[in-house]
Scaffold this active site. Structure first.
Site, mmCIF file in Angstrom:
data_model
loop_
_atom_site.group_PDB
_atom_site.id
_atom_site.type_symbol
_atom_site.label_atom_id
_atom_site.label_comp_id
_atom_site.label_asym_id
_atom_site.label_seq_id
_atom_site.Cartn_x
_atom_site.Cartn_y
_atom_site.Cartn_z
ATOM 1 N N LYS A 248 -7.786 1.610 -3.209
ATOM 2 C CA LYS A 248 -7.463 1.148 -1.837
ATOM 3 C C LYS A 248 -7.652 2.284 -0.815
ATOM 4 O O LYS A 248 -8.266 2.097 0.232
ATOM 5 C CB LYS A 248 -6.017 0.648 -1.831
ATOM 6 N N THR B 135 0.878 -1.179 0.000
ATOM 7 C CA THR B 135 0.000 0.000 0.000
ATOM 8 C C THR B 135 0.910 1.223 0.000
ATOM 9 O O THR B 135 1.658 1.433 0.962
ATOM 10 C CB THR B 135 -0.874 0.027 1.270
ATOM 11 N N LYS C 247 -1.674 4.950 8.656
ATOM 12 C CA LYS C 247 -0.870 5.028 7.420
ATOM 13 C C LYS C 247 -1.789 5.256 6.219
ATOM 14 O O LYS C 247 -1.560 6.140 5.395
ATOM 15 C CB LYS C 247 -0.078 3.718 7.244
HETATM 16 P P1 NAD Z 1 5.993 -5.925 7.277
HETATM 17 O O1 NAD Z 1 6.738 -4.796 7.877
HETATM 18 O O2 NAD Z 1 5.662 -7.116 8.104
HETATM 19 O O3 NAD Z 1 6.804 -6.457 5.964
HETATM 20 C C1 NAD Z 1 7.542 -5.649 5.094
HETATM 21 C C2 NAD Z 1 8.862 -6.349 4.796
HETATM 22 O O4 NAD Z 1 9.603 -5.588 3.830
HETATM 23 C C3 NAD Z 1 9.764 -6.463 6.050
HETATM 24 O O5 NAD Z 1 10.062 -7.827 6.303
HETATM 25 C C4 NAD Z 1 10.997 -5.660 5.663
HETATM 26 O O6 NAD Z 1 12.218 -6.186 6.194
HETATM 27 C C5 NAD Z 1 10.974 -5.753 4.153
HETATM 28 N N1 NAD Z 1 11.789 -4.693 3.529
HETATM 29 C C6 NAD Z 1 11.874 -3.376 3.874
HETATM 30 N N2 NAD Z 1 12.745 -2.739 3.065
HETATM 31 C C7 NAD Z 1 13.216 -3.660 2.186
HETATM 32 C C8 NAD Z 1 14.139 -3.597 1.106
HETATM 33 N N3 NAD Z 1 14.762 -2.462 0.771
HETATM 34 N N4 NAD Z 1 14.389 -4.732 0.415
HETATM 35 C C9 NAD Z 1 13.771 -5.903 0.748
HETATM 36 N N5 NAD Z 1 12.898 -6.015 1.764
HETATM 37 C C10 NAD Z 1 12.609 -4.913 2.479
HETATM 38 O O7 NAD Z 1 4.671 -5.298 6.650
HETATM 39 P P2 NAD Z 1 3.319 -6.074 6.204
HETATM 40 O O8 NAD Z 1 2.333 -6.033 7.321
HETATM 41 O O9 NAD Z 1 3.673 -7.381 5.581
HETATM 42 O O10 NAD Z 1 2.758 -5.050 5.101
HETATM 43 C C11 NAD Z 1 3.335 -4.972 3.802
HETATM 44 C C12 NAD Z 1 2.501 -4.022 2.963
HETATM 45 O O11 NAD Z 1 1.152 -4.488 2.897
HETATM 46 C C13 NAD Z 1 2.425 -2.592 3.534
HETATM 47 O O12 NAD Z 1 2.493 -1.686 2.474
HETATM 48 C C14 NAD Z 1 1.077 -2.559 4.236
HETATM 49 O O13 NAD Z 1 0.525 -1.249 4.298
HETATM 50 C C15 NAD Z 1 0.259 -3.461 3.325
HETATM 51 N N6 NAD Z 1 -0.886 -4.108 3.998
HETATM 52 C C16 NAD Z 1 -0.738 -4.682 5.217
HETATM 53 C C17 NAD Z 1 -1.843 -5.281 5.819
HETATM 54 C C18 NAD Z 1 -1.708 -5.954 7.180
HETATM 55 O O14 NAD Z 1 -2.754 -6.272 7.779
HETATM 56 N N7 NAD Z 1 -0.507 -6.195 7.679
HETATM 57 C C19 NAD Z 1 -3.096 -5.291 5.173
HETATM 58 C C20 NAD Z 1 -3.209 -4.741 3.902
HETATM 59 C C21 NAD Z 1 -2.080 -4.140 3.320
#
Ligand code: NAD
Length: 292
Positions: A168, A93, A243
């Protein structure tokens, strides 16, 4: 079977990558965080050496990362390594403007691209029941569709590049506002001496009904099971709601759209997060309103 590289193996990315691997695709993952790579390897996922290295061998690269700045930085690494004609799907997102930049970058590199944020949370990612909101060309959508089918239950092609992110944040701005409206009504009912289950019985089949009431009621013991019945354990954390609300306000500002309730709701979630409640489910905002 396709060669898929999955970058960002966090709460959402790892189960999504696992579902693609379970369906028989050749999935290689990478994450900047060693602990995330170790957890993914332990869960049986093949892990590569860097963002660029996993892209070199891929037909499709999927990103699931925290924000637009990181997505663009990773895309730069990936696009110089990805074979021409392959597909880059960003499921994170992020802000609409970064999403549009990403499509331009991919286009210059001769790579198809889709912005495809999701609704459904960690449970939807694990269960393969996410909804994808997708922006990009019809050609790119047709290539991506079979993979959305594995990771989710529905993919809506919303239009050109950036429209997935637009859909979204419009959806989540409505959710953020409607949850506060729901909390206000239930908190007021209690003060008026009206039973909250009576209010639920009326509203859930009346004109005030909405997802926040019918499916995710913010009051314990009322309506179907929701985070309120589990001490407001997220669910969808207030910090993530903030966010998305911030992204909605950024987008509203960029096109001069009037979103006064969106603006006020953003402030209320910010207060909740500033009070240290960012890890709680967003429906716990009812406590914040009750305190007033
Ligand atoms: P998270 O923080 O658990 O996962 C993100 C991952 O990206 C981390 O493991 C981090 O180490 C990795 N990362 C960061 N920088 C990086 C780089 N330069 N290279 C490689 N890896 C890198 O977050 P999440 O909860 O999995 O969410 C991911 C996305 O999905 C976000 O944009 C969030 O807004 C969206 N989202 C989350 C949810 C939820 O319920 N968690 C629901 C809908 C959408």
């Amino acid at each position: 079977m396709a060669k898929i590289s999955f970058i960002g193996l966090g709460n959402m990315g790892l189960p999504m990558a696992q579902n693609l691997a379970k369906a028989g695709h050749e999935v290689t993952g990478f994450d900047a965080l060693p602990a995330a790579r170790d957890a993914a390897a332990e869960a049986g996922l093949k892990i590569g050496e860097s963002n660029a290295q996993v892209a070199e061998v891929a037909e499709i690269v999927i990103l699931m990362l925290p924000n637009g700045q990181i997505v663009k930085a990773v895309a730069e690494e990936v696009l110089s390594a990805l074979p021409k004609g392959s597909l880059l799907i960003d499921c994170s997102t992020i802000d609409v403007s970064s999403a549009k930049d990403l499509h331009k970058m991919a286009n210059s590199a001769g790579v198809l691209s889709l912005d495809a944020p999701v609704s459904g949370g960690v449970g939807g990612a694990a269960g393969g029941t996410l909804t994808f909101m997708v922006g990009g060309s019809q050609d790119a959508f047709e290539v991506g569709a079979p993979y959305f089918e594995i990771m989710g239950q529905k993919a809506v092609h919303c239009g050109n590049g950036g429209s997935g992110q637009s859909a979204k944040i419009c959806n989540n701005m409505m959710l953020g506002i409607s949850m506060i409206a729901t909390c206000e009504a239930f908190a007021m009912a209690e003060k008026l001496g009206l039973s909250q289950s009576a209010l639920f019985d009326v509203v859930s089949t009346s004109s005030g009904s909405c997802w926040s009431v019918n499916t995710y009621c913010p009051v314990p013991g009322v309506g179907p099971q929701s985070p309120a019945d589990n001490d407001y354990k997220a669910g969808f954390a207030a910090a993530l709601m903030l966010k998305d609300m911030d992204l909605s306000q950024q987008a509203a500002g960029s096109v001069d759209a009037a979103t006064p309730l969106g603006e006020h709701a953003t402030q209320l979630y910010k207060q909740m997060v500033d009070e240290g409640q960012g890890g709680a489910d967003f429906s716990a905002i009812i406590h914040h309103l009750n305190k007033k």
